[in-house]
Design a protein around this motif. Structure first.
Motif, PDB file in Angstrom:
ATOM      1  N   ARG A  16      -7.190 -10.034  13.658  1.00 49.89           N
ATOM      2  CA  ARG A  16      -6.004 -10.862  13.409  1.00 49.89           C
ATOM      3  C   ARG A  16      -5.412 -10.633  12.026  1.00 49.89           C
ATOM      4  NH1 ARG A  16      -4.203 -15.590  11.374  1.00 49.89           N
ATOM      5  NH2 ARG A  16      -6.188 -16.210  10.470  1.00 49.89           N
ATOM      6  N   TRP A  17      -6.249 -10.343  11.047  1.00 44.39           N
ATOM      7  CA  TRP A  17      -5.738 -10.168   9.686  1.00 44.39           C
ATOM      8  C   TRP A  17      -4.907  -8.901   9.533  1.00 44.39           C
ATOM      9  CZ3 TRP A  17      -5.868 -14.323   6.864  1.00 44.39           C
ATOM     10  CH2 TRP A  17      -6.839 -15.276   7.132  1.00 44.39           C
ATOM     11  N   SER A  18      -4.945  -8.015  10.540  1.00 48.88           N
ATOM     12  CA  SER A  18      -4.136  -6.796  10.468  1.00 48.88           C
ATOM     13  C   SER A  18      -2.655  -7.099  10.343  1.00 48.88           C
ATOM     14  CB  SER A  18      -4.369  -5.931  11.716  1.00 48.88           C
ATOM     15  OG  SER A  18      -5.706  -5.519  11.817  1.00 48.88           O
ATOM     16  N   VAL A  19      -2.211  -8.201  10.943  1.00 43.55           N
ATOM     17  CA  VAL A  19      -0.781  -8.507  10.893  1.00 43.55           C
ATOM     18  C   VAL A  19      -0.347  -8.831   9.469  1.00 43.55           C
ATOM     19  CG1 VAL A  19      -0.966 -10.989  11.387  1.00 43.55           C
ATOM     20  CG2 VAL A  19       1.069  -9.722  12.099  1.00 43.55           C
ATOM     21  N   GLU A  20      -1.231  -9.438   8.673  1.00 40.63           N
ATOM     22  CA  GLU A  20      -0.896  -9.701   7.274  1.00 40.63           C
ATOM     23  C   GLU A  20      -0.725  -8.390   6.518  1.00 40.63           C
ATOM     24  OE1 GLU A  20      -0.142 -12.552   6.267  1.00 40.63           O
ATOM     25  OE2 GLU A  20      -0.945 -13.834   7.852  1.00 40.63           O
ATOM     26  N   GLU A  21      -1.552  -7.401   6.834  1.00 36.91           N
ATOM     27  CA  GLU A  21      -1.397  -6.086   6.218  1.00 36.91           C
ATOM     28  C   GLU A  21      -0.068  -5.455   6.629  1.00 36.91           C
ATOM     29  OE1 GLU A  21      -4.814  -3.960   7.507  1.00 36.91           O
ATOM     30  OE2 GLU A  21      -6.221  -5.118   6.261  1.00 36.91           O
ATOM     31  N   CYS A  22       0.328  -5.680   7.881  1.00 28.17           N
ATOM     32  CA  CYS A  22       1.621  -5.167   8.343  1.00 28.17           C
ATOM     33  C   CYS A  22       2.761  -5.785   7.541  1.00 28.17           C
ATOM     34  CB  CYS A  22       1.813  -5.454   9.826  1.00 28.17           C
ATOM     35  SG  CYS A  22       0.833  -4.447  10.947  1.00 28.17           S
ATOM     36  N   PHE A  23       2.724  -7.097   7.352  1.00 26.27           N
ATOM     37  CA  PHE A  23       3.787  -7.765   6.608  1.00 26.27           C
ATOM     38  C   PHE A  23       3.830  -7.264   5.163  1.00 26.27           C
ATOM     39  CE2 PHE A  23       3.308 -11.655   9.580  1.00 26.27           C
ATOM     40  CZ  PHE A  23       4.266 -11.148  10.429  1.00 26.27           C
ATOM     41  N   GLN A  24       2.674  -7.137   4.554  1.00 26.31           N
ATOM     42  CA  GLN A  24       2.633  -6.676   3.166  1.00 26.31           C
ATOM     43  C   GLN A  24       3.198  -5.265   3.044  1.00 26.31           C
ATOM     44  OE1 GLN A  24      -1.291  -6.569   1.460  1.00 26.31           O
ATOM     45  NE2 GLN A  24      -0.556  -6.040  -0.574  1.00 26.31           N
ATOM     46  N   ALA A  25       2.790  -4.377   3.955  1.00 24.53           N
ATOM     47  CA  ALA A  25       3.297  -3.007   3.908  1.00 24.53           C
ATOM     48  C   ALA A  25       4.788  -2.952   4.218  1.00 24.53           C
ATOM     49  CB  ALA A  25       2.512  -2.131   4.893  1.00 24.53           C
ATOM     50  N   ALA A  26       5.228  -3.736   5.205  1.00 23.14           N
ATOM     51  CA  ALA A  26       6.642  -3.711   5.586  1.00 23.14           C
ATOM     52  C   ALA A  26       7.535  -4.208   4.458  1.00 23.14           C
ATOM     53  CB  ALA A  26       6.855  -4.550   6.841  1.00 23.14           C
ATOM     54  N   LYS A  27       7.066  -5.206   3.724  1.00 25.27           N
ATOM     55  CA  LYS A  27       7.884  -5.747   2.641  1.00 25.27           C
ATOM     56  C   LYS A  27       7.812  -4.894   1.381  1.00 25.27           C
ATOM     57  CE  LYS A  27       7.767 -10.559   4.220  1.00 25.27           C
ATOM     58  NZ  LYS A  27       7.395 -11.966   3.915  1.00 25.27           N
ATOM     59  N   SER A  28       6.643  -4.380   1.067  1.00 27.37           N
ATOM     60  CA  SER A  28       6.491  -3.635  -0.186  1.00 27.37           C
ATOM     61  C   SER A  28       6.883  -2.172  -0.053  1.00 27.37           C
ATOM     62  CB  SER A  28       5.044  -3.731  -0.677  1.00 27.37           C
ATOM     63  OG  SER A  28       4.150  -3.112   0.242  1.00 27.37           O
ATOM     64  N   GLN A  29       6.781  -1.607   1.155  1.00 29.27           N
ATOM     65  CA  GLN A  29       7.017  -0.176   1.317  1.00 29.27           C
ATOM     66  C   GLN A  29       8.367   0.163   1.940  1.00 29.27           C
ATOM     67  OE1 GLN A  29       4.798   2.025   0.035  1.00 29.27           O
ATOM     68  NE2 GLN A  29       3.668   0.206  -0.660  1.00 29.27           N
ATOM     69  N   VAL A  30       8.858  -0.644   2.884  1.00 31.30           N
ATOM     70  CA  VAL A  30      10.085  -0.270   3.601  1.00 31.30           C
ATOM     71  C   VAL A  30      11.144  -1.369   3.577  1.00 31.30           C
ATOM     72  CG1 VAL A  30       8.900   1.397   5.081  1.00 31.30           C
ATOM     73  CG2 VAL A  30       9.092  -0.981   5.828  1.00 31.30           C
ATOM     74  N   GLY A  31      10.991  -2.357   2.690  1.00 32.80           N
ATOM     75  CA  GLY A  31      12.068  -3.313   2.459  1.00 32.80           C
ATOM     76  C   GLY A  31      12.355  -4.262   3.595  1.00 32.80           C
ATOM     77  N   LEU A  32      11.342  -4.717   4.323  1.00 32.87           N
ATOM     78  CA  LEU A  32      11.572  -5.638   5.436  1.00 32.87           C
ATOM     79  C   LEU A  32      12.350  -6.871   4.995  1.00 32.87           C
ATOM     80  CD1 LEU A  32      10.643  -6.132   8.510  1.00 32.87           C
ATOM     81  CD2 LEU A  32       8.960  -7.696   7.500  1.00 32.87           C
ATOM     82  N   ASP A  33      12.086  -7.365   3.790  1.00 33.05           N
ATOM     83  CA  ASP A  33      12.730  -8.593   3.302  1.00 33.05           C
ATOM     84  C   ASP A  33      13.803  -8.341   2.259  1.00 33.05           C
ATOM     85  OD1 ASP A  33      10.921  -7.651   1.443  1.00 33.05           O
ATOM     86  OD2 ASP A  33      10.248  -9.639   0.804  1.00 33.05           O
TER      87      ASP A  33
END
Length: 421
Positions: free
Chosen positions: A301-318
């Motif tokens: 389940r904690w994998s999704v937190e890693e996804c959010f962190q990578a998406a925001k820090s690496q590809v500008g999700l937010d």
């Protein structure tokens, strides 16, 4: 781009989408339309803004491509993970924005909330679907506000668990093979979601509150989960790893209790070996299962937190600066595609290494290639040519003129409103 090019009927949005994706993968500080346009060598952000707002292409169709791309590279029989993340915003015009709790800030903030579905296997994890949560009172019941933000007229109110249910069903209908679903308390506490998963026939390990009541030994009176945990003998606890963390395996003490009348329903309890803190999960599986397997899914389940962190820090999700319903979904989908691309590269670059009897000790080997490291390498490969001084000054002038216009508008609005009474 060859895989998704058919989603864009004209060459202009197709070329802009490529530039947008390259910008998301670049070292640009803020990945909004202004800076992505500057990164792409454009004279103004108009093409990027048109891509998100007016160009003819279907973000949901592109989402389907992202989902298929992820499964192709990460493999079958993964775990589906539902969770939400917040996007802190100013003002009241962005679709779905209101003062609400967001775990991103850890408090109530003016924000949008997106519900996401992630897919995780041993090869990696990535986001494969998204829904923008639309609050019932402040948005669903306000036709004028909905129209201004481009919210579809026929879109009904849906709770976050209902949005999660929609994404899970859509993924399975699209051919995604998964044996398990997991999520935190916001989704585990919803009996309708759990019942739907059981009807579909997919197992789940869903976090629930300590106050959750369950029946054991066919008892008529349900018992609180934390009370059951206190009654367990020492022999009921087993040490298992919930998966590898940044500092090695994450070991906890685990116990499981059969609940209900069947053999496929359990209450899973996790105990921190240092603090004694407890966590609880309701579990169901279509077939008999082992404790080790339930622990594995709970740890995923904690994998999704890693996804959010990578998406925001690496590809500008937010990093977006858009208000419209369509624009939000388009930016988020493109960011998901950029993250999926990095994840696929990481998975393909890190095949399982067989044991080497001549070199059994690999403690001095470098760690596997990570998503941030791969993006760092891509930046060097795809770095644009050095920007001329004239181009730098052009964009400086453009930004300052735009900011001046915004300031004039703000001052004019304040003068029209008059002094506070």
């Amino acid at each position: 781009m060859a895989r998704i090019a058919g989603r864009f009927g004209r060459v202009e949005p197709r070329a802009t989408a490529r530039a947008y994706l390259l910008g998301l993968l670049s070292a640009t500080e803020r990945k909004n339309c202004w800076q992505l346009a500057e990164q792409a060598g454009l004279a103004r952000p108009g093409p990027m803004q048109r891509l998100l707002r007016y160009a003819r292409w279907d973000a949901d169709a592109l989402r389907d491509d992202v989902r298929a791309y992820v499964v192709d590279h990460l493999g079958d029989d993964g775990v589906l993970i539902v969770d939400e993340t917040g996007f802190v915003k100013k003002g009241s015009m962005s679709a779905g924005v209101q003062r609400q709790y967001t775990g991103t800030a850890g408090r109530i903030e003016n924000s949008q909330v997106g519900v996401f579905l992630a897919y995780a296997t041993e090869r990696g994890r990535a986001l494969i679907d998204r829904r923008l949560y639309l609050p019932e009172r402040s948005w669903c019941s306000d036709p004028e506000r909905r129209h201004a933000a481009g919210v579809p007229e026929d879109l009904p109110f849906a709770t976050k668990p209902r949005l999660a249910e929609e994404m899970i069903v859509a993924a399975l209908d699209a051919g995604v093979t998964a044996s398990w679903v997991t999520g935190d308390e916001a989704y585990g506490q919803d009996p309708q979601l759990r019942a739907r998963l059981e009807r579909i026939g997919i197992g789940y390990v869903m976090a629930v509150a300590c106050s959750t009541r369950v029946r054991i030994n066919q008892g008529r009176t349900p018992v609180r989960a934390d009370v059951l945990a206190d009654r367990l003998p020492a022999s009921a606890w087993q040490r298992h790893s919930a998966g590898a963390g940044a500092k090695g395996p994450r070991y906890y003490d685990w116990a499981w209790i059969h609940i209900g009348t069947g053999v496929h329903r359990h209450l899973l309890i996790r105990r921190n070996r240092t603090t004694g803190e407890l966590a609880f999960y309701l579990c169901w599986s279509p077939t008999q299962i082992t404790l080790h397997e339930l622990v594995r899914v709970a740890g995923v389940r904690w994998s999704v937190e890693e996804c959010f962190q990578a998406a925001k820090s690496q590809v500008g999700l937010d990093h977006y600066q858009v208000r419209h319903w369509t624009s939000w979904h388009r930016h988020i989908t493109l960011a998901m595609l950029a993250l999926a691309f990095l994840t696929a590269l990481a998975a393909d670059a890190n095949p399982a290494r067989p044991a080497d009897p001549q070199h059994p000790d690999r403690s001095h080997d470098p760690i596997i290639l990570t998503v941030p490291e791969i993006r760092h390498l891509l930046v060097a490969v795809f770095a644009p040519p050095a920007m001329t001084a004239a181009r730098l000054l052009h964009w400086s002038t453009w930004r300052r003129r735009h900011q001046a216009a915004a300031r004039r508008s703000h001052y004019q609005r304040r003068s029209t409103d008059g002094p506070a009474g």
